[in-house]
Design an enzyme around this catalytic site. Structure first.
Site, PDB file in Angstrom:
ATOM      1  N   HIS A 124       0.822  -1.208   0.000  1.00 18.66           N
ATOM      2  CA  HIS A 124       0.000   0.000   0.000  1.00 18.66           C
ATOM      3  C   HIS A 124       0.857   1.260   0.000  1.00 18.66           C
ATOM      4  O   HIS A 124       0.635   2.172  -0.813  1.00 18.66           O
ATOM      5  CB  HIS A 124      -0.918   0.006   1.217  1.00 18.66           C
ATOM      6  CG  HIS A 124      -1.872   1.151   1.240  1.00 18.66           C
ATOM      7  ND1 HIS A 124      -3.108   1.097   0.630  1.00 18.66           N
ATOM      8  CD2 HIS A 124      -1.779   2.392   1.791  1.00 18.66           C
ATOM      9  CE1 HIS A 124      -3.728   2.253   0.796  1.00 18.66           C
ATOM     10  NE2 HIS A 124      -2.935   3.061   1.500  1.00 18.66           N
ATOM     11  N   LYS A 153      -5.013  10.362  -8.753  1.00 18.09           N
ATOM     12  CA  LYS A 153      -4.842  10.591  -7.316  1.00 18.09           C
ATOM     13  C   LYS A 153      -4.883  12.106  -7.120  1.00 18.09           C
ATOM     14  O   LYS A 153      -3.933  12.811  -7.460  1.00 18.09           O
ATOM     15  CB  LYS A 153      -3.510  10.026  -6.824  1.00 18.09           C
ATOM     16  CG  LYS A 153      -3.280  10.248  -5.336  1.00 18.09           C
ATOM     17  CD  LYS A 153      -3.190   8.951  -4.572  1.00 18.09           C
ATOM     18  CE  LYS A 153      -3.012   9.172  -3.085  1.00 18.09           C
ATOM     19  NZ  LYS A 153      -3.107   7.953  -2.294  1.00 18.09           N
ATOM     20  N   HIS A 179       3.099   6.051  -2.043  1.00 26.59           N
ATOM     21  CA  HIS A 179       3.784   7.190  -1.437  1.00 26.59           C
ATOM     22  C   HIS A 179       5.305   7.098  -1.552  1.00 26.59           C
ATOM     23  O   HIS A 179       6.015   7.683  -0.735  1.00 26.59           O
ATOM     24  CB  HIS A 179       3.383   7.302   0.043  1.00 26.59           C
ATOM     25  CG  HIS A 179       1.923   7.532   0.248  1.00 26.59           C
ATOM     26  ND1 HIS A 179       1.303   8.726  -0.042  1.00 26.59           N
ATOM     27  CD2 HIS A 179       0.944   6.693   0.691  1.00 26.59           C
ATOM     28  CE1 HIS A 179       0.017   8.635   0.227  1.00 26.59           C
ATOM     29  NE2 HIS A 179      -0.236   7.415   0.667  1.00 26.59           N
TER      30      HIS A 179
END
Length: 316
Positions: A181, A242, A197
């Site tokens: 993730h 995003k 990220h």
């Protein structure tokens, strides 16, 4: 009547400002000091203008969650240059990159972990544990009573936090983990990007034309530059957008893992946000639990290049 109204107004304003001050989070000095020491120890960190070059370009506009369309405010890629030769000669980076193709992109699809992928996970953790960054983080966690001094037990703890597979979607089998993730990124229900990220994954996906950088995100008139170590941004990936993402730029995987692991283990809330100053950046670090593992973790840049220090000095 006028006096009563004025008195009520004064009480109302006092309550408002009291609540506003209470909600203004103080900088966590202990963690700021610790994280700056980890930053100093991060000898594998890539240097802006030397090991990589970014072009932040224009400020991205508002995009609602779930939208597949975003106006492009950056005609060029975010990364104009990255020293891949150096990336592949640094052990933690090279082993990290081998993990990036080990996962199903969509949640709800059961992860099938091969023997080779398990081996890659273990080799990566072995390399991370050899770094000064993670050794220092381990000592801190032992001192805080959050980790065992036994290296094998600490290694197992890291594996549980980052690589244990769990359900992100209720249907189907185990389909996610903290590492996937945070560092790789996922898509949910074919509608939105979640996680994602990490700057190395961003660079590689951009290089392979799977990702399109749309511009930076910032509050007010703040403009990031090519030396900033944290960036808030907008991008599209495999046809999804995003609206606001964020990540460290140039930092090593061991540095990011150490920060998020420390926040995770020293707090018990489902969602934790800490305000810290690292190098010349002031940021919030957000860590969300998924049982005994990380659900998500990311930095949110508030100000950079000592702008927060200059701003504080004007008010003090």
């Amino acid at each position: 009547m006028a006096e009563r109204f004025c008195g009520f107004l004064v009480l109302l304003l006092a309550a408002f400002f009291s609540e506003a001050n209470a909600s203004r989070q103080a900088v966590n000095q202990e963690l700021s000091s610790l994280f700056n020491e980890l930053w100093r120890l991060d000898v594998n960190r890539m240097k802006p203008g030397i090991d990589y070059t970014i072009s932040v370009q224009g400020k991205a506009g508002f995009v609602s969650q779930g939208s597949h369309v975003a106006q492009d405010h950056a005609s060029q890629p975010l990364f104009s240059n990255v020293n891949e030769t150096k990336l592949r000669t640094l052990t933690t980076f090279s082993r990290f990159m081998k993990l990036l193709d080990n996962y199903e992109r969509s949640t709800g699809v059961t992860e099938q972990v091969t023997t080779e992928e398990l081996r890659e996970n273990n080799l990566f953790l072995d390399a991370v544990l050899m770094t000064k960054v993670m050794k220092h983080a381990h000592k801190y966690l032992v001192r805080k009573g959050q980790s065992s001094s036994d290296l094998r037990q600490f290694r197992s703890q890291l594996y549980l936090i980052w690589f244990r597979l769990y359900h992100r979607e209720r249907s189907g089998g185990v389909d996610s983990c903290g590492f996937e993730h945070v560092f790789v990124g996922e898509t949910k229900s074919g509608r939105k990007i979640i996680g994602f990220h990490n700057w190395v994954q961003f660079y590689l996906q951009e290089k392979n034309r799977h990702l399109d950088y749309k511009g930076y995100k910032a509050r007010g008139h703040a403009i990031p530059d090519q030396d900033d170590h944290v960036l808030n941004l907008q991008f599209s990936w495999h046809g999804l957008v995003k609206p606001v993402g964020s990540g460290f730029i140039g930092a090593s995987p061991e540095f990011e893992m150490a920060l998020y692991t420390i926040v995770f283990l020293t707090n018990t809330e489902r969602s934790t946000t800490v305000l810290v100053n690292i190098d010349e950046c002031q940021m919030e670090l957000v860590v969300v639990r998924h049982g005994r593992s990380i659900g998500t973790a990311y930095p949110k840049l508030l100000s950079s290049n000592s702008r927060h220090f200059r701003q504080q000095s004007r008010w003090n």
